[in-house]
Design a protein around this motif. Sequence first.
Motif, PDB file in Angstrom:
ATOM      1  N   ARG A 284      27.981 -15.250  34.175  1.00 49.51           N
ATOM      2  CA  ARG A 284      28.235 -17.393  33.378  1.00 49.51           C
ATOM      3  C   ARG A 284      27.754 -18.176  34.961  1.00 49.51           C
ATOM      4  O   ARG A 284      26.072 -18.280  35.474  1.00 49.51           O
ATOM      5  CB  ARG A 284      29.023 -17.481  33.567  1.00 49.51           C
ATOM      6  CG  ARG A 284      28.787 -19.112  32.948  1.00 49.51           C
ATOM      7  CD  ARG A 284      30.051 -19.537  32.446  1.00 49.51           C
ATOM      8  NE  ARG A 284      31.077 -20.114  33.047  1.00 49.51           N
ATOM      9  CZ  ARG A 284      31.432 -20.652  34.465  1.00 49.51           C
ATOM     10  NH1 ARG A 284      30.383 -21.458  34.331  1.00 49.51           N
ATOM     11  NH2 ARG A 284      32.194 -20.010  35.244  1.00 49.51           N
TER      12      ARG A 284
ATOM     13  N   LEU B 199      27.526 -24.223  28.921  1.00 51.60           N
ATOM     14  CA  LEU B 199      27.674 -22.861  28.288  1.00 51.60           C
ATOM     15  C   LEU B 199      27.916 -23.653  26.723  1.00 51.60           C
ATOM     16  O   LEU B 199      28.184 -23.300  25.815  1.00 51.60           O
ATOM     17  CB  LEU B 199      28.121 -22.003  28.949  1.00 51.60           C
ATOM     18  CG  LEU B 199      29.170 -20.883  28.081  1.00 51.60           C
ATOM     19  CD1 LEU B 199      27.453 -19.910  27.325  1.00 51.60           C
ATOM     20  CD2 LEU B 199      29.656 -20.057  28.507  1.00 51.60           C
TER      21      LEU B 199
ATOM     22  N   ILE C  84      23.915 -17.532  27.891  1.00 52.10           N
ATOM     23  CA  ILE C  84      23.689 -17.426  29.558  1.00 52.10           C
ATOM     24  C   ILE C  84      22.252 -16.967  30.174  1.00 52.10           C
ATOM     25  O   ILE C  84      22.002 -16.616  31.826  1.00 52.10           O
ATOM     26  CB  ILE C  84      25.269 -16.706  30.142  1.00 52.10           C
ATOM     27  CG1 ILE C  84      25.321 -15.613  29.787  1.00 52.10           C
ATOM     28  CG2 ILE C  84      26.364 -18.196  29.928  1.00 52.10           C
ATOM     29  CD1 ILE C  84      26.482 -15.317  30.021  1.00 52.10           C
TER      30      ILE C  84
END
Length: 102
Positions: free
Chosen positions: A21, A31, A64
Amino acid sequence: MPKSIHRPEYKVLLEFIRETRVARGVTQDVLSDRLGRGQASVSDIERGVRRIDVLELRDLCQQIGADFLGFVAELEKRLVSIEAEPSKPAAKRKPRAPHSGR
């Protein structure tokens, strides 16, 4: 066999999720918005407080910008490498003094 959340392999998964991430430049806030959840939900996943299933992992990878199959392949490499590491010997305990029963 202990639950997966208590195994060292699960820690590898959580670290890899966070690493991926961050490498993609996606914050927990972004996210969580993309997943339609609160930021605490993403934090809970990354800290191991909340368990993630394979479908949630797939969604997370998509949000992501990580290829799911590539993610799983790299995770497998990491797991194999930690399994190949020699185990640390268990700590030895000091013998207890006999209990007198009094």
